[in-house]
Structures are given as structure tokens and as C-alpha cells.
Scaffold this motif. Structure first.
Motif, PDB file in Angstrom:
ATOM      1  N   LEU A  16     -65.372  33.291-114.808  1.00  0.00           N
ATOM      2  CA  LEU A  16     -64.664  31.858-115.154  1.00  0.00           C
ATOM      3  C   LEU A  16     -63.545  32.293-115.876  1.00  0.00           C
ATOM      4  CD1 LEU A  16     -65.164  28.882-115.287  1.00  0.00           C
ATOM      5  CD2 LEU A  16     -66.581  29.515-117.295  1.00  0.00           C
ATOM      6  N   ALA A  19     -61.720  26.751-118.127  1.00  0.00           N
ATOM      7  CA  ALA A  19     -62.498  25.342-117.834  1.00  0.00           C
ATOM      8  C   ALA A  19     -62.092  24.190-118.929  1.00  0.00           C
ATOM      9  CB  ALA A  19     -63.741  25.505-118.104  1.00  0.00           C
ATOM     10  N   TRP A  27     -66.539  19.159-115.172  1.00  0.00           N
ATOM     11  CA  TRP A  27     -65.598  20.373-115.741  1.00  0.00           C
ATOM     12  C   TRP A  27     -64.397  20.691-114.879  1.00  0.00           C
ATOM     13  CZ3 TRP A  27     -66.242  23.204-120.681  1.00  0.00           C
ATOM     14  CH2 TRP A  27     -67.419  22.892-121.006  1.00  0.00           C
ATOM     15  N   GLU A  29     -62.579  23.545-113.499  1.00  0.00           N
ATOM     16  CA  GLU A  29     -62.846  25.124-113.433  1.00  0.00           C
ATOM     17  C   GLU A  29     -61.939  25.928-112.709  1.00  0.00           C
ATOM     18  OE1 GLU A  29     -67.586  24.373-114.335  1.00  0.00           O
ATOM     19  OE2 GLU A  29     -66.733  25.840-112.749  1.00  0.00           O
ATOM     20  N   LEU A  31     -61.836  29.760-111.184  1.00  0.00           N
ATOM     21  CA  LEU A  31     -62.646  30.931-110.779  1.00  0.00           C
ATOM     22  C   LEU A  31     -61.817  31.779-110.099  1.00  0.00           C
ATOM     23  CD1 LEU A  31     -65.797  28.839-109.594  1.00  0.00           C
ATOM     24  CD2 LEU A  31     -65.265  29.562-111.918  1.00  0.00           C
ATOM     25  N   THR A  72     -59.321  26.539-108.090  1.00  0.00           N
ATOM     26  CA  THR A  72     -59.293  25.451-109.132  1.00  0.00           C
ATOM     27  C   THR A  72     -60.363  24.348-108.462  1.00  0.00           C
ATOM     28  OG1 THR A  72     -57.279  25.896-109.838  1.00  0.00           O
ATOM     29  CG2 THR A  72     -58.209  23.918-110.712  1.00  0.00           C
ATOM     30  N   GLU A  77     -71.625  20.263-114.051  1.00  0.00           N
ATOM     31  CA  GLU A  77     -72.412  21.572-114.263  1.00  0.00           C
ATOM     32  C   GLU A  77     -73.608  20.583-115.241  1.00  0.00           C
ATOM     33  OE1 GLU A  77     -72.116  24.370-113.764  1.00  0.00           O
ATOM     34  OE2 GLU A  77     -69.986  24.903-113.198  1.00  0.00           O
TER      35      GLU A  77
END
Length: 217
Positions: A16, A19, A27, A29, A31, A72, A77
Motif C-alpha cells: 500500500l 491512500a 478509499w 488507494e 498499490l 490507483t 474497505e
């Protein structure tokens, strides 16, 4: 992150990088996903409820068969979310990586008691917690975004330098104790041991120059 890992064959790690909380458990995020086989992010993102892919980029690596991609996405979550727990305890998340079914988390807290409270919260909500190490530091580490550092490194180093570092790392040359000897590593790369030593020093120097700048002495 765990759902993504379950949809990619031969995934090595998911980091991660950054975020931002939107609302209602959503969110944005960033990664970085590393796998030993190529994969199409659009394929698995479409199968994960509440997740939308915004952008993906392949990060250049050495020719050892590892695929690294930066994504992205907008993700929903469900609680408990490891980053949410860390932030609610007012800790700085320095690194969050999902690998082999486990989260490895590096955080900075003001006081030891703050860390103890965070550890108790993680154990209570996620069911398990194992402390690897603790360091007392004068300045806190940077919050997340190490994936962008990797992107910078891989675009600044040559293909030969990436190959030697990636192969050495993959085969455990940098482990303590080493999993492979210099002789075995040179045989894997089909080069002389003296050439291996020279290329490793050159690649390591290139990394250090990116961090500290050129050595003019």
C-alpha cells in the motif's frame, strides 16, 4: 489487498503506497503489486465488489520474470481496515505490505504506550499480532509512498544493474545468513565470480548515489 492476492497467480507482495479516505468506507488507494507471472489488473478488479480501477502502470524490472505494476483504484474497505486502525491511533504508517497471507506493518508512534494501545487494538480487531522489532528514533519515517521510490530506482538503474540486484535478492544473496553463495549466484547468471562482484558493487553504488548524491571525494 487480500482479495487481490487471492485473484493473482504467483503473487509475491502487495504494498500500500498511499491512500486517501473518501467517505462511507471508501478509499482512493495506490498499490504496488509484484508477481512472478504477468497479470491484467482490469480482470481481477472487475471481480471485486466496490472496487474501481483508475490507472495502472507497469514498472520496469530486470529480466528475471517478475512483473511489477502500480495501481490507483477506488476501494470499499470493510472494518477493520489495517490503515484505518493505524490512523485512528494517531500513528504514522511508514509501510504496509501484504505477503504470504500476512500484513507486515511499520509505524511510528509518539510514545511506547501509544504503540502498546495500537498493538492491542490490532490484536483485538484482527485476531493476531506479532512484534518483530522496535526502534527509538529522533525523526519519524516518511508516511507510505515507498512504491514511488521503487519507481524512481527502477527507472534510474540500467537493465544490467536491475538484473544483478533482482537476481541476488530473489535467490537470497542478501539474506542473513546467505541462502546462496557468490559462486552459485555467478553460475546462475552465467558470469565469472569476479564479474559478479564488480557488477554488484556498481549497482549498489548507483543505489547509494540516488540516496546520498554523487561522492566527490
Amino acid at each position: 489487498m487480500s482479495k487481490i492476492a487471492n485473484t493473482i497467480d504467483e503473487v509475491r507482495s502487495i504494498e500500500l503506497d498511499n491512500a486517501f479516505y473518501v467517505e462511507d468506507g471508501k478509499w482512493i488507494e495506490s498499490l504496488t503489486i509484484s508477481a512472478t507471472e504477468d497479470f491484467d489488473p482490469a480482470d481481477f478488479v472487475s471481480g471485486i465488489s466496490g472496487t474501481t480501477l483508475f490507472y495502472t502502470r507497469t514498472i520496469p524490472t530486470g529480466p528475471t520474470g517478475v512483473t511489477v505494476k502500480r495501481l490507483t483504484l477506488l476501494a470499499t474497505e470493510s472494518y477493520p481496515f489495517i490503515l484505518g486502525i493505524v490512523l485512528r491511533k494517531e500513528a504514522i504508517p511508514n509501510r504496509i505490505v501484504y505477503q504470504d497471507g500476512l500484513f507486515e506493518v511499520v509505524v511510528t508512534t509518539r510514545e511506547w504506550e501509544d504503540f502498546r494501545e495500537l498493538a492491542d487494538e490490532i490484536k483485538e480487531t484482527l485476531g493476531t499480532f506479532e512484534l518483530q522489532s522496535v526502534n527509538q528514533i529522533e525523526q519519524p519515517g516518511e508516511p507510505l509512498d515507498s512504491g514511488r521510490l521503487m519507481e524512481v530506482l527502477t527507472t534510474k538503474l540500467s537493465t544490467e544493474q536491475l538484473e544483478i540486484l533482482e537476481t541476488a535478492y530473489t535467490f537470497g544473496y542478501f539474506d542473513v545468513p546467505r541462502e546462496v553463495s557468490a559462486k552459485e549466484l555467478s553460475e546462475e547468471l552465467d558470469i565469472a565470480q569476479s564479474t559478479l562482484s564488480e557488477r554488484l558493487r556498481t549497482a549498489e553504488r548507483a543505489l547509494l548515489e540516488l540516496i546520498y548524491g554523487p561522492n566527490d571525494f
